[in-house]
Design a protein around this motif. Structure first.
Motif, PDB file in Angstrom:
ATOM      1  N   UNK A   1     -17.052   8.166  -5.604  1.00 23.52           N
ATOM      2  CA  UNK A   1     -16.285   9.319  -5.369  1.00 23.52           C
ATOM      3  C   UNK A   1     -16.056   9.612  -3.765  1.00 23.52           C
ATOM      4  N   UNK A   2     -17.233   9.578  -3.075  1.00 24.99           N
ATOM      5  CA  UNK A   2     -17.696   9.841  -1.817  1.00 24.99           C
ATOM      6  C   UNK A   2     -16.877   8.710  -0.846  1.00 24.99           C
ATOM      7  N   UNK A   3     -16.850   7.562  -1.471  1.00 25.23           N
ATOM      8  CA  UNK A   3     -16.213   6.548  -0.628  1.00 25.23           C
ATOM      9  C   UNK A   3     -14.511   6.675  -0.852  1.00 25.23           C
ATOM     10  N   UNK A   4     -14.183   7.014  -2.121  1.00 30.58           N
ATOM     11  CA  UNK A   4     -12.634   7.243  -2.346  1.00 30.58           C
ATOM     12  C   UNK A   4     -12.247   8.428  -1.387  1.00 30.58           C
ATOM     13  N   UNK A   5     -13.194   9.325  -1.156  1.00 29.52           N
ATOM     14  CA  UNK A   5     -12.622  10.638  -0.462  1.00 29.52           C
ATOM     15  C   UNK A   5     -12.552  10.207   1.159  1.00 29.52           C
ATOM     16  N   UNK A   6     -13.496   9.682   1.760  1.00 28.60           N
ATOM     17  CA  UNK A   6     -13.412   9.248   2.842  1.00 28.60           C
ATOM     18  C   UNK A   6     -12.444   8.319   3.332  1.00 28.60           C
ATOM     19  N   UNK A   7     -12.193   7.321   2.128  1.00 37.06           N
ATOM     20  CA  UNK A   7     -10.965   6.394   2.378  1.00 37.06           C
ATOM     21  C   UNK A   7      -9.600   7.250   2.566  1.00 37.06           C
ATOM     22  N   UNK A   8      -9.408   8.152   1.697  1.00 34.76           N
ATOM     23  CA  UNK A   8      -8.322   8.941   1.744  1.00 34.76           C
ATOM     24  C   UNK A   8      -7.998   9.781   3.082  1.00 34.76           C
ATOM     25  N   UNK A   9      -9.246  10.227   3.421  1.00 37.22           N
ATOM     26  CA  UNK A   9      -9.153  10.929   4.915  1.00 37.22           C
ATOM     27  C   UNK A   9      -8.670  10.190   5.941  1.00 37.22           C
ATOM     28  N   UNK A  10      -9.252   8.888   5.859  1.00 39.33           N
ATOM     29  CA  UNK A  10      -9.031   7.948   7.049  1.00 39.33           C
ATOM     30  C   UNK A  10      -7.505   7.360   6.829  1.00 39.33           C
ATOM     31  N   UNK A  11      -7.016   7.270   5.727  1.00 38.16           N
ATOM     32  CA  UNK A  11      -5.627   7.110   5.647  1.00 38.16           C
ATOM     33  C   UNK A  11      -4.632   8.212   6.031  1.00 38.16           C
ATOM     34  N   UNK A  12      -4.857   9.276   5.886  1.00 41.00           N
ATOM     35  CA  UNK A  12      -4.267  10.205   6.476  1.00 41.00           C
ATOM     36  C   UNK A  12      -4.370  10.615   7.857  1.00 41.00           C
ATOM     37  N   UNK A  13      -5.590  10.440   8.389  1.00 36.00           N
ATOM     38  CA  UNK A  13      -5.608  10.304   9.858  1.00 36.00           C
ATOM     39  C   UNK A  13      -4.863   9.224  10.412  1.00 36.00           C
ATOM     40  N   UNK A  14      -4.898   8.197   9.861  1.00 34.99           N
ATOM     41  CA  UNK A  14      -4.298   6.827  10.508  1.00 34.99           C
ATOM     42  C   UNK A  14      -2.518   7.282  10.496  1.00 34.99           C
ATOM     43  N   UNK A  15      -1.968   7.842   9.464  1.00 32.55           N
ATOM     44  CA  UNK A  15      -0.721   8.146   9.662  1.00 32.55           C
ATOM     45  C   UNK A  15      -0.245   9.189  10.343  1.00 32.55           C
ATOM     46  N   UNK A  16      -1.257  10.168  10.733  1.00 31.62           N
ATOM     47  CA  UNK A  16      -0.961  11.086  11.828  1.00 31.62           C
ATOM     48  C   UNK A  16      -1.078  10.588  13.158  1.00 31.62           C
ATOM     49  N   UNK A  17      -1.798   9.440  13.558  1.00 33.11           N
ATOM     50  CA  UNK A  17      -1.930   8.769  14.600  1.00 33.11           C
ATOM     51  C   UNK A  17      -0.606   8.012  15.018  1.00 33.11           C
TER      52      UNK A  17
END
Length: 115
Positions: free
Chosen positions: A97-113
């Protein structure tokens, strides 16, 4: 407080238009950790090419440096990157669950960038 307000009104501190881009969501080393959203300045400024674009979040460092230079206080301290705590005492049901949470965060930040 009055000194800060007076300096801000005086025009001695230059404040540009500010656009910030979150660069990471991280768990700090506390047990249990706090989750922080970071606003790093990921690249150095190229002073040799005056037409080169400025790095993301340069405005934060620009204002920060001016304030540090103006207000000489022996107890001043800045622990590193600009960040904001978004969750205190974070716990996850499992490492998956921790890995999934941080993967989702990384994906969102990548889209913003990209946008």
């Amino acid at each position: 407080e009055k000194e800060i307000v007076d300096v801000m009104r005086s025009g001695k501190i230059l404040i540009p238009q500010i656009e910030v881009l979150p660069t990471a969501v991280v768990a700090n080393p506390d047990k249990p950790p706090e989750l922080e959203i970071r606003f790093d300045m990921p690249t150095a400024v190229d002073f040799n090419d005056m037409k080169a674009p400025l790095p993301h979040n340069w405005q934060l460092r620009f204002i920060h440096n001016q304030l540090f230079k103006h207000f000489q206080n022996p107890s001043r301290f800045c622990p590193g990157a600009f960040h904001s705590t978004i969750v205190r005492k974070a716990e996850f049901r499992s490492e998956k669950h921790r890995e999934a949470y941080f993967a989702k965060c990384a994906a969102v930040l990548q889209r913003w960038a990209i946008d």
